[in-house]
Write an enzyme that holds these catalytic residues in place. Sequence first.
Site, PDB file in Angstrom:
ATOM      1  N   LYS A  15      26.450  60.938 -45.761  1.00  0.00           N
ATOM      2  CA  LYS A  15      27.091  61.112 -46.837  1.00  0.00           C
ATOM      3  C   LYS A  15      26.450  61.414 -48.177  1.00  0.00           C
ATOM      4  O   LYS A  15      26.474  62.248 -48.849  1.00  0.00           O
ATOM      5  CB  LYS A  15      28.083  60.452 -47.220  1.00  0.00           C
ATOM      6  CG  LYS A  15      29.234  60.463 -46.020  1.00  0.00           C
ATOM      7  CD  LYS A  15      30.669  59.694 -46.385  1.00  0.00           C
ATOM      8  CE  LYS A  15      30.267  58.246 -46.495  1.00  0.00           C
ATOM      9  NZ  LYS A  15      30.145  57.438 -45.534  1.00  0.00           N
ATOM     10  N   ARG A  90      38.512  54.791 -48.899  1.00  0.00           N
ATOM     11  CA  ARG A  90      37.960  54.177 -47.572  1.00  0.00           C
ATOM     12  C   ARG A  90      39.138  53.752 -46.847  1.00  0.00           C
ATOM     13  O   ARG A  90      39.053  52.760 -45.713  1.00  0.00           O
ATOM     14  CB  ARG A  90      37.058  52.889 -47.907  1.00  0.00           C
ATOM     15  CG  ARG A  90      35.593  53.127 -47.381  1.00  0.00           C
ATOM     16  CD  ARG A  90      35.089  52.077 -47.594  1.00  0.00           C
ATOM     17  NE  ARG A  90      33.577  51.894 -46.988  1.00  0.00           N
ATOM     18  CZ  ARG A  90      32.513  52.484 -47.328  1.00  0.00           C
ATOM     19  NH1 ARG A  90      32.504  53.274 -48.635  1.00  0.00           N
ATOM     20  NH2 ARG A  90      31.119  52.265 -46.796  1.00  0.00           N
ATOM     21  N   ARG A 129      17.189  52.244 -41.282  1.00  0.00           N
ATOM     22  CA  ARG A 129      17.201  52.455 -42.672  1.00  0.00           C
ATOM     23  C   ARG A 129      16.795  51.192 -43.520  1.00  0.00           C
ATOM     24  O   ARG A 129      16.207  51.184 -44.359  1.00  0.00           O
ATOM     25  CB  ARG A 129      18.675  52.632 -43.077  1.00  0.00           C
ATOM     26  CG  ARG A 129      18.878  53.080 -44.698  1.00  0.00           C
ATOM     27  CD  ARG A 129      20.348  53.851 -44.742  1.00  0.00           C
ATOM     28  NE  ARG A 129      21.249  52.732 -44.847  1.00  0.00           N
ATOM     29  CZ  ARG A 129      22.715  53.115 -44.867  1.00  0.00           C
ATOM     30  NH1 ARG A 129      22.994  54.319 -45.339  1.00  0.00           N
ATOM     31  NH2 ARG A 129      23.444  52.092 -44.979  1.00  0.00           N
ATOM     32  N   ARG A 131      18.282  48.876 -45.325  1.00  0.00           N
ATOM     33  CA  ARG A 131      18.804  48.464 -46.631  1.00  0.00           C
ATOM     34  C   ARG A 131      19.288  46.857 -46.423  1.00  0.00           C
ATOM     35  O   ARG A 131      19.228  46.485 -45.202  1.00  0.00           O
ATOM     36  CB  ARG A 131      20.131  49.155 -46.743  1.00  0.00           C
ATOM     37  CG  ARG A 131      20.568  49.216 -48.397  1.00  0.00           C
ATOM     38  CD  ARG A 131      21.604  50.388 -48.444  1.00  0.00           C
ATOM     39  NE  ARG A 131      23.009  49.713 -48.131  1.00  0.00           N
ATOM     40  CZ  ARG A 131      23.854  50.502 -47.979  1.00  0.00           C
ATOM     41  NH1 ARG A 131      23.847  52.020 -48.110  1.00  0.00           N
ATOM     42  NH2 ARG A 131      24.999  49.946 -47.346  1.00  0.00           N
ATOM     43  N   ARG A 142      30.564  46.879 -39.973  1.00  0.00           N
ATOM     44  CA  ARG A 142      31.088  48.132 -40.691  1.00  0.00           C
ATOM     45  C   ARG A 142      31.824  49.313 -40.000  1.00  0.00           C
ATOM     46  O   ARG A 142      32.644  49.907 -40.275  1.00  0.00           O
ATOM     47  CB  ARG A 142      29.733  48.471 -41.589  1.00  0.00           C
ATOM     48  CG  ARG A 142      29.328  47.597 -42.602  1.00  0.00           C
ATOM     49  CD  ARG A 142      28.799  48.315 -44.046  1.00  0.00           C
ATOM     50  NE  ARG A 142      27.711  48.987 -43.714  1.00  0.00           N
ATOM     51  CZ  ARG A 142      26.331  48.864 -43.612  1.00  0.00           C
ATOM     52  NH1 ARG A 142      26.053  47.520 -43.913  1.00  0.00           N
ATOM     53  NH2 ARG A 142      25.399  49.527 -43.517  1.00  0.00           N
TER      54      ARG A 142
END
Length: 187
Positions: A15, A90, A129, A131, A142
């Site tokens: 996104k 969300r 990724r 992070r 998540r």
Amino acid sequence: MAMRLIFLGPPGAGKGTQAQIISENHQIPHISTGDILRAAVSQKTPLGKQAKDYMNRGELVPDALILNLIQDRLSYEDTANGWILDGFPRNVNQAAFLSELLAKLDQNADFVLNLEVPDEVLVSRLLERKRKDDNEETIRRRLEVYHQDTVPVINFYQQRDALKTIDGDRTMEEVADQLNEAISSGF
Ligand code: ADP
């Protein structure tokens, strides 16, 4: 003409990347609650201090913090031309709050774009990724939170607004093309 877009999708769906492209093409601000929260955490603001532990656990930050944040952000002057929301709403409570807020501002979301990617693809993308909050445990959490709290938001919009689901399990360029087509068709 102002363009207001809501971008839904699981963590790791892409996104952020796609919202940035749309933001540049249409000259509208890209409002990412995740980016705003990460900036608050690194600047150690009161909001950041309150949000940090939730984020590191892969939980949603309490609505009390997020709703203020979004109300404030949508009052900035740069939103006159529209916006693209990434990471908000969300859960259904956030979606209902947004609808009321927009009604008060005499505004409406033009489209809801929903990026779909299978869970197993998301896990491997998020692990790559790296992070700070991207370890296997928080990633699983998540995704659980996404299925439990955010999937009902898709239903919420399906019933009241124009919602378009796009296959996010393709190359960045292909996804960008699909999104572009959806937006220009006005669905
Ligand atoms: P991802 O798409 O990988 O989940 P985001 O950058 O959208 O990442 O969000 C990172 C974290 O910030 C989330 O896991 C959550 O803790 C918090 N967060 C972001 N947006 C919201 C929101 N609308 N409501 C509650 N928490 C949020």
